[in-house]
Design an enzyme around this catalytic site. Structure first.
Site, PDB file in Angstrom:
ATOM      1  N   ASP A  21     -34.722   0.624  -5.705  1.00  0.00           N
ATOM      2  CA  ASP A  21     -34.823   0.113  -7.075  1.00  0.00           C
ATOM      3  C   ASP A  21     -35.021  -1.396  -6.995  1.00  0.00           C
ATOM      4  OD1 ASP A  21     -34.374   2.649  -8.028  1.00  0.00           O
ATOM      5  OD2 ASP A  21     -32.215   2.347  -8.345  1.00  0.00           O
ATOM      6  N   ASP A  23     -33.413  14.736 -13.746  1.00  0.00           N
ATOM      7  CA  ASP A  23     -32.020  14.330 -13.560  1.00  0.00           C
ATOM      8  C   ASP A  23     -31.126  15.533 -13.810  1.00  0.00           C
ATOM      9  OD1 ASP A  23     -32.839  11.812 -13.061  1.00  0.00           O
ATOM     10  OD2 ASP A  23     -32.198  10.951 -14.970  1.00  0.00           O
TER      11      ASP A  23
END
Lengths: 250, 205
Positions: free
Chosen positions: A130, A11
């Site tokens: 997701d 990230d």
């Protein structure tokens, strides 16, 4: 035979890695390029960068990150986060990205998948999904898993494939962060119906979880973040274990 | 990885077929000097030639023709390396768009779909078994992994295949036809083995 791929995910925000990293020999744990280089040396097969920069400078900082990675790293990598239109992807392609991943933007505008596949080839387009179990079914979630949609995950993945996705990155939000293992049953169900590669994500806690996900669901790749960043799993040891269990790895 | 010791220049055929950032980045890391070939006259300035390429073989061929370079490539006597679609361009024909190609090496480029039950594209790391002692594989393990991304492949041929890979069938991972070399995988993305291959090419005469 194709080797199963191990993919660390980083990230990044404003050009720096966000989550803590615990490598002994890193000069700068916040430098995504140095981290990427270390992972490539350890035997990572591919890298995924998720850029969560939210400023109006985002497009520029993301492109700079991609260029810096492409200059240093000799394995393929995917960049995701904030890619909403063809022009975003075009900049990243010419900055040296091998693939881009799109998530919410593709759900909101499925035609984006077709446009990108046509403009850049399907090998460039990863659709990240997701998913979360709700009342016995699996639904696509947006905004990092917080916002439920009425779209069933399996339907969406089939649609993404037919529109020109080259690969699916499926994150089980029920498993993500638990370190209890991947959602092997659901991954198998999806993988059996797909004719493009599937990357499993969410739930990796130990080496056995990687063995299980490859043996039980036969996915093409497995992605994880913290277990690698904190040194809980070392990639060379993970690959030795997978090899010992008869799973082909590089 | 050792750096290149030669000051010879690689010329990259620049015909707008996809992104070459990763290729030039790899050459920079290896210390291999390079320049861009935009027109026919520039070919003579370079010691070795690379034909990159991603995307659609038919489109790549059309762009190569538009640039005026297509007719000259077959006449090059220096080492030439085609990468991915750049390799496929060396063959006579591709099933992708049923396109006639440069016709340098008498092989065909075929679609995986309908011929194998595995997933298409063939994407990821696979073993490359080199044979026929092609110099581009010097100091590379006999079964080294390289990174592939492609849906079309060049058929296996005992004469021209310099290395083969298995993916549902046996195909040409690399070819060699006199001074013309081609690799289906991406050496610029294939870790140290890929860098070694680029270095080997940069030392060819």
């Amino acid at each position: 035979m194709l080797a199963k791929r191990i993919i660390p995910c980083l990230d990044v925000k404003d050009g720096r890695t966000v989550k803590g990293v615990n490598f002994v020999d890193l000069r700068d744990a916040g430098d995504p390029v140095e981290l990427a280089w270390q992972y490539s040396r350890q035997g990572a097969d591919e890298l995924v960068f998720l850029d969560i920069t939210a400023t109006h400078e985002r497009r520029k900082t993301t492109a700079e990150l991609v260029k810096a990675v492409a200059r240093q790293v000799n394995i393929p990598f995917t960049i995701g986060g904030g890619i909403n239109e063809l022009a975003d992807a075009d900049v990243l392609l010419h900055s040296g990205a091998d693939k881009i991943s799109i998530n919410s933007a593709a759900v909101r505008n499925p035609g984006l998948i077709n446009q990108m596949a046509e403009a850049f080839g399907i090998q460039f387009v990863v659709v990240a999904v997701d998913t979360r179990h709700v009342d016995g079914k699996n639904y696509v979630h947006l905004n990092g898993g917080r916002l439920k949609t009425d779209i069933e995950t399996e339907d969406w993945i089939k649609e993404a494939e037919s529109r020109g996705a080259g690969e699916i990155l499926l994150t089980s939000m029920d498993h993500d962060g638990t370190k209890n293992g991947f959602d092997c049953d659901f991954l198998k169900k999806i993988n059996d119906k797909l004719s493009i590669p599937l990357i499993a994500s969410g739930g990796a806690g130990n080496m056995q979880h990687f063995v299980e996900v490859f043996q039980e669901s036969n996915v093409d790749a497995a992605l994880a973040a913290s277990v690698f960043h904190y040194g809980e799993i070392l990639i060379p040891e993970l690959k030795d274990e997978l090899r010992k269990q008869g799973i082909e790895v590089r | 990885m050792p750096k290149a010791d030669s000051k010879d220049m690689i010329g990259i055929i620049n015909y707008g077929a996809g992104n070459i950032f990763s290729l030039t980045a790899a050459l920079n890391r290896l210390g291999i000097p390079y320049g861009m070939i935009n027109e026919v006259d520039e070919i003579a300035s370079y010691d070795r030639i690379v034909i990159p390429g991603v995307g659609h073989a038919g489109t790549a061929m059309r762009k190569l023709q538009e640039s005026g370079l297509a007719a000259s490539i077959g006449k090059i006597t220096k080492p030439v390396l085609g990468i991915c679609v750049g390799m496929q361009l060396l063959t006579t024909f591709s099933e992708e768009g049923d396109s006639p190609l440069l016709n340098i090496t008498p092989l065909k480029t075929l679609h995986f779909e309908g011929r194998i039950t595995e997933k298409v594209p063939h994407m990821g790391w696979n073993k490359v078994f080199h044979e026929n002692e092609s110099p581009i594989f010097d100091n590379i393990k006999k079964d080294a992994y390289f990174y592939f991304v492609h849906s079309y492949f060049i058929e296996y041929n005992a004469t021209f295949t310099a290395a083969f890979t298995q993916y549902g069938l046996k195909f040409s991972a690399a070819i060699q036809d006199k001074n013309f070399y081609g690799v289906q995988f991406h050496p610029e993305k294939s870790g140290e083995a890929g860098e070694r291959l680029l270095l080997n090419f940069s030392n060819l005469y």
